[in-house]
Design a protein around this motif. Structure first.
Motif: not given
Length: 216
Positions: A177-189
Motif C-alpha cells: 500500500c501507499g505510493t511508489f517512488p519514481s526518482s532516484g534508483p526507482f526512476e527507470h523501474i
C-alpha cells in the motif's frame, strides 16, 4: 636466529589463517544448518549439508570465495517450504541469496539488512508475508531485489529509495500500500514491477511516500 624468528612468524601466521578459516567455517555452517532445520526438503536438496564438517564450502548449492567464506546460496525452484531464519544475517560475505520459486512462508527477517555485500536478493514466487523490512535499505551493494508474487503488505520503505546500485526491483503481485517512488534508483523501474498491489498508488515524484494511517 633471524631465520628461526622468520619461520616462527610464518608458522604463527599460518596457524592464525587456519584458525580463522575454521572459526568462520563453523559459524557459517551453523547458520546454514539452522536454515536447513527451518525448511522442509522433500526432494532432499540439502542432503550434503552436514553440520559435522569444518566448512560448508563443499555443500551443494553453496559457493565460497578463496577465503572459504560463503558468497552464494542458490536454492531457487527447489520445492522447499518452511521459513527463513534471522541467522542468515551473519553471512557477512554473502553476495547472492536466491530462494525463489519455493513455498517459503513467514516474514523476511530484518537481519538480512546486515548482509552489506549482498548483490541479489531473490525471494520471488513464495508465500512470504509481513512487511518489507526497512533494514534492507542498508544493502548499499544491492543491484537486484525481487520480491514479487508473495503476500507482502505495508508500504515500500523509504529506506530503499537511496540504494545507490539498485537496478532491478520487482514487488508486483503482493498486497503493498501507499505510493511508489519514481526518482532516484526507482526512476527507470517500469510500472509493471509494481502492478497488482491493489492499495499501492503512485508515482510519488519526490521520492518520499506520504503514508496514510491505513497503510500497514
Amino acid at each position: 636466529m633471524e631465520g628461526a624468528s622468520s619461520l616462527r612468524a610464518l608458522l604463527c601466521m599460518l596457524v592464525c589463517v587456519v584458525t580463522l578459516s575454521v572459526v568462520y567455517g563453523n559459524l557459517e555452517g551453523d547458520v546454514l544448518y539452522s536454515l536447513k532445520m527451518a525448511l522442509s526438503d522433500p526432494n532432499n536438496m540439502l542432503r550434503s549439508w552436514d553440520p559435522t564438517l569444518v566448512s560448508p564450502c563443499t555443500w551443494y548449492h553453496v559457493t565460497c570465495n578463496q577465503d572459504d567464506r560463503v558468497t552464494r546460496l542458490d536454492l531457487g525452484n527447489a520445492n522447499l517450504s518452511g521459513h527463513l531464519v534471522p541467522e542468515l544475517g551473519k553471512l557477512e560475505r554473502l553476495q547472492y541469496l536466491e530462494l525463489y520459486k519455493n513455498n517459503i512462508q513467514g516474514v523476511i527477517p530484518p537481519e538480512l539488512g546486515n548482509l552489506t555485500n549482498l548483490i541479489s536478493l531473490g525471494l520471488y514466487n513464495n508465500n512470504i508475508s509481513g512487511n518489507i523490512p526497512p533494514s534492507l535499505g542498508n544493502l548499499k551493494s544491492l543491484v537486484f531485489l525481487r520480491l514479487n508474487n508473495n503476500h507482502l503488505t505495508g508500504p515500500i520503505p523509504v529506506e530503499l529509495f537511496n540504494l545507490p546500485n539498485l537496478k532491478v526491483l520487482d514487488v508486483s503481485n503482493n498486497g503493498l500500500c501507499g505510493t511508489f517512488p519514481s526518482s532516484g534508483p526507482f526512476e527507470h523501474i517500469p510500472w509493471d514491477n509494481f502492478k497488482n498491489n491493489p492499495r499501492l498508488e503512485g508515482p510519488e515524484l519526490l521520492g518520499l511516500v506520504p503514508y496514510d494511517t491505513n497503510c500497514s
